[in-house]
Design a protein around this motif. Structure first.
Motif, PDB file in Angstrom:
ATOM      1  N   PRO A  54       5.455  38.231 116.060  1.00  0.00           N
ATOM      2  CA  PRO A  54       5.546  39.654 116.396  1.00  0.00           C
ATOM      3  C   PRO A  54       6.982  40.076 116.670  1.00  0.00           C
ATOM      4  O   PRO A  54       7.488  39.979 117.790  1.00  0.00           O
ATOM      5  CB  PRO A  54       4.663  39.789 117.640  1.00  0.00           C
ATOM      6  N   SER A  55       7.664  40.522 115.644  1.00  0.00           N
ATOM      7  CA  SER A  55       9.042  40.970 115.756  1.00  0.00           C
ATOM      8  C   SER A  55       9.225  42.204 114.883  1.00  0.00           C
ATOM      9  O   SER A  55       8.387  42.513 114.035  1.00  0.00           O
ATOM     10  CB  SER A  55      10.003  39.857 115.302  1.00  0.00           C
ATOM     11  N   GLU A  56      10.303  42.916 115.097  1.00  0.00           N
ATOM     12  CA  GLU A  56      10.503  44.178 114.394  1.00  0.00           C
ATOM     13  C   GLU A  56      10.860  43.992 112.933  1.00  0.00           C
ATOM     14  O   GLU A  56      10.712  44.923 112.135  1.00  0.00           O
ATOM     15  CB  GLU A  56      11.560  45.011 115.109  1.00  0.00           C
ATOM     16  N   GLN A  57      11.329  42.821 112.570  1.00  0.00           N
ATOM     17  CA  GLN A  57      11.644  42.539 111.173  1.00  0.00           C
ATOM     18  C   GLN A  57      11.674  41.037 110.966  1.00  0.00           C
ATOM     19  O   GLN A  57      11.677  40.256 111.914  1.00  0.00           O
ATOM     20  CB  GLN A  57      12.992  43.158 110.794  1.00  0.00           C
ATOM     21  N   GLY A  58      11.667  40.626 109.708  1.00  0.00           N
ATOM     22  CA  GLY A  58      11.704  39.203 109.385  1.00  0.00           C
ATOM     23  C   GLY A  58      11.468  39.000 107.902  1.00  0.00           C
ATOM     24  O   GLY A  58      11.065  39.938 107.186  1.00  0.00           O
ATOM     25  N   PRO A  59      11.709  37.786 107.408  1.00  0.00           N
ATOM     26  CA  PRO A  59      11.519  37.518 105.976  1.00  0.00           C
ATOM     27  C   PRO A  59      10.091  37.729 105.506  1.00  0.00           C
ATOM     28  O   PRO A  59       9.841  37.959 104.324  1.00  0.00           O
ATOM     29  CB  PRO A  59      11.955  36.053 105.834  1.00  0.00           C
ATOM     30  N   TRP A  60       9.124  37.664 106.436  1.00  0.00           N
ATOM     31  CA  TRP A  60       7.724  37.883 106.097  1.00  0.00           C
ATOM     32  C   TRP A  60       7.461  39.296 105.577  1.00  0.00           C
ATOM     33  O   TRP A  60       6.460  39.539 104.890  1.00  0.00           O
ATOM     34  CB  TRP A  60       6.850  37.635 107.332  1.00  0.00           C
ATOM     35  N   ALA A  61       8.349  40.224 105.895  1.00  0.00           N
ATOM     36  CA  ALA A  61       8.118  41.620 105.524  1.00  0.00           C
ATOM     37  C   ALA A  61       8.001  41.816 104.024  1.00  0.00           C
ATOM     38  O   ALA A  61       7.312  42.730 103.557  1.00  0.00           O
ATOM     39  CB  ALA A  61       9.239  42.493 106.092  1.00  0.00           C
ATOM     40  N   ALA A  62       8.657  40.948 103.248  1.00  0.00           N
ATOM     41  CA  ALA A  62       8.611  41.090 101.789  1.00  0.00           C
ATOM     42  C   ALA A  62       7.191  40.975 101.252  1.00  0.00           C
ATOM     43  O   ALA A  62       6.849  41.562 100.223  1.00  0.00           O
ATOM     44  CB  ALA A  62       9.510  40.040 101.136  1.00  0.00           C
ATOM     45  N   ALA A  63       6.326  40.215 101.946  1.00  0.00           N
ATOM     46  CA  ALA A  63       4.955  40.014 101.468  1.00  0.00           C
ATOM     47  C   ALA A  63       4.119  41.284 101.579  1.00  0.00           C
ATOM     48  O   ALA A  63       3.079  41.410 100.919  1.00  0.00           O
ATOM     49  CB  ALA A  63       4.290  38.883 102.260  1.00  0.00           C
ATOM     50  N   VAL A  64       4.559  42.239 102.405  1.00  0.00           N
ATOM     51  CA  VAL A  64       3.815  43.486 102.558  1.00  0.00           C
ATOM     52  C   VAL A  64       3.949  44.356 101.310  1.00  0.00           C
ATOM     53  O   VAL A  64       3.033  45.111 100.960  1.00  0.00           O
ATOM     54  CB  VAL A  64       4.300  44.242 103.818  1.00  0.00           C
ATOM     55  N   ASP A  65       5.087  44.235 100.637  1.00  0.00           N
ATOM     56  CA  ASP A  65       5.330  45.035  99.429  1.00  0.00           C
ATOM     57  C   ASP A  65       4.295  44.674  98.358  1.00  0.00           C
ATOM     58  O   ASP A  65       4.179  43.515  97.960  1.00  0.00           O
ATOM     59  CB  ASP A  65       6.746  44.764  98.914  1.00  0.00           C
TER      60      ASP A  65
END
Length: 317
Positions: A54-65
């Protein structure tokens, strides 16, 4: 199988495990987890397992696209049991931050995506409405409370609502007491009845907004697949009961007495502020789900408990 991809956080939790089992044959699931290796061994069959926190950003964000949907269930446990963590200032901060910051990060990823999800289902709780000792009906339009849990839910939902600014249909699932025989609150509720010392928690008039896990999962799927579902959605069975009636049915199902009352002061000594979870309640009415046509599998408590505990229906004489 549909080619649609669904991201799930909190997948190894009580509801997440059942949701994965419900959806994995129909969708490509991507599990966001603090421990992807553990998630893979616990929940085989997903399309991918991504390291997340649970953080405001991270490399995991790319998977949301490019994902069709996001189901965000993660958060530090509210109820930690008689032998678990008390609500110290530090743990209260963890309860809040794990929800607010985690949701903020998911919505940040949605905002940054070039192909945004169509739907975002974010967990919340009936604690949004605040503490009640009576059966005042609370629909999705009822105002929020002012206690700690209500403030957490208000801040949590405020982060989720931001997804609507980016054209994403957003559902805030206000969940009641999820009944599960092996985890969560139900084993703690049943223990005194198994010891023949069960009874209502005083004052006994507070309403417990319970739900069978099959209906919790059913409502999440309903929210994903029905374009009419948006905004807050109460996830509680229509057969909500006062604590006194709830205790009587638990005693009946377990074949145990259910008359020994539990005074509030003893719970305050044992649990501190966390006692608010049981000495207060919310008569959360699932008005929106019923109006939109959701059919509850378990609208009343006794059949729900018998199903969960694999107990037969009583013989009619």
């Amino acid at each position: 199988m549909s080619t649609k991809r669904i991201i799930i956080t909190g997948a190894t939790g009580l509801i997440g495990r059942r949701l994965v089992a419900e959806l994995r044959n129909d969708y490509h699931l991507v599990i966001f987890s603090r421990d992807p290796a553990r998630a893979r061994s616990t929940l085989p069959g997903a399309a991918d397992y991504v390291a997340w926190q649970p953080s405001e950003q991270g490399p995991w964000a790319a998977a949301v696209d490019g994902a069709w949907a996001v189901v965000h269930l993660a958060g530090a446990p509210i109820s930690t049991g008689l032998l678990g963590k008390r609500w110290t200032p530090e743990y209260k901060a963890e309860i809040r931050d794990s929800r607010v910051i985690g949701t903020r990060g998911i919505v940040n990823a949605i905002a940054a995506a070039s192909q945004r999800p169509s739907v975002f289902v974010c967990a919340s709780a009936v604690g949004y409405y605040g503490p009640y000792r009576d059966n005042t009906p609370l629909t999705e339009d009822s105002p929020p409370g002012r206690d700690f849990l209500a403030q957490v839910c208000v801040a949590w939902e405020a982060e989720a609502v931001r997804a609507e600014e980016y054209g994403v249909r957003t559902v805030r699932l206000r969940t009641g007491l999820v009944l599960d025989p092996t985890s969560g609150a139900l084993p703690q509720i049943m223990l005194p009845f198994k010891l023949m010392t069960g009874g209502p928690i005083l004052p006994g008039t507070q309403v417990y907004p319970w739900i069978h896990p099959d209906d919790e999962v059913g409502l999440i799927r309903f929210a994903l697949e029905n374009d009419q579902v948006r905004g807050p959605l109460n996830a509680a069975a229509p057969g909500a009961l006062s604590n006194r009636d709830f205790a009587a049915i638990v005693g009946k199902v377990l074949g145990s007495p259910s008359w020994l009352p539990v005074p509030e002061f003893s719970l305050r000594i044992a649990l501190g502020e966390m006692a608010d979870l049981v000495v207060y309640g919310q008569n959360a009415v699932p008005r929106k789900a019923l109006d939109l046509g959701y059919q509850f599998r378990f609208p009343t408590l006794e059949p729900a408990l018998r199903d969960l505990l694999d107990l037969p229906e009583p013989v009619k004489r």
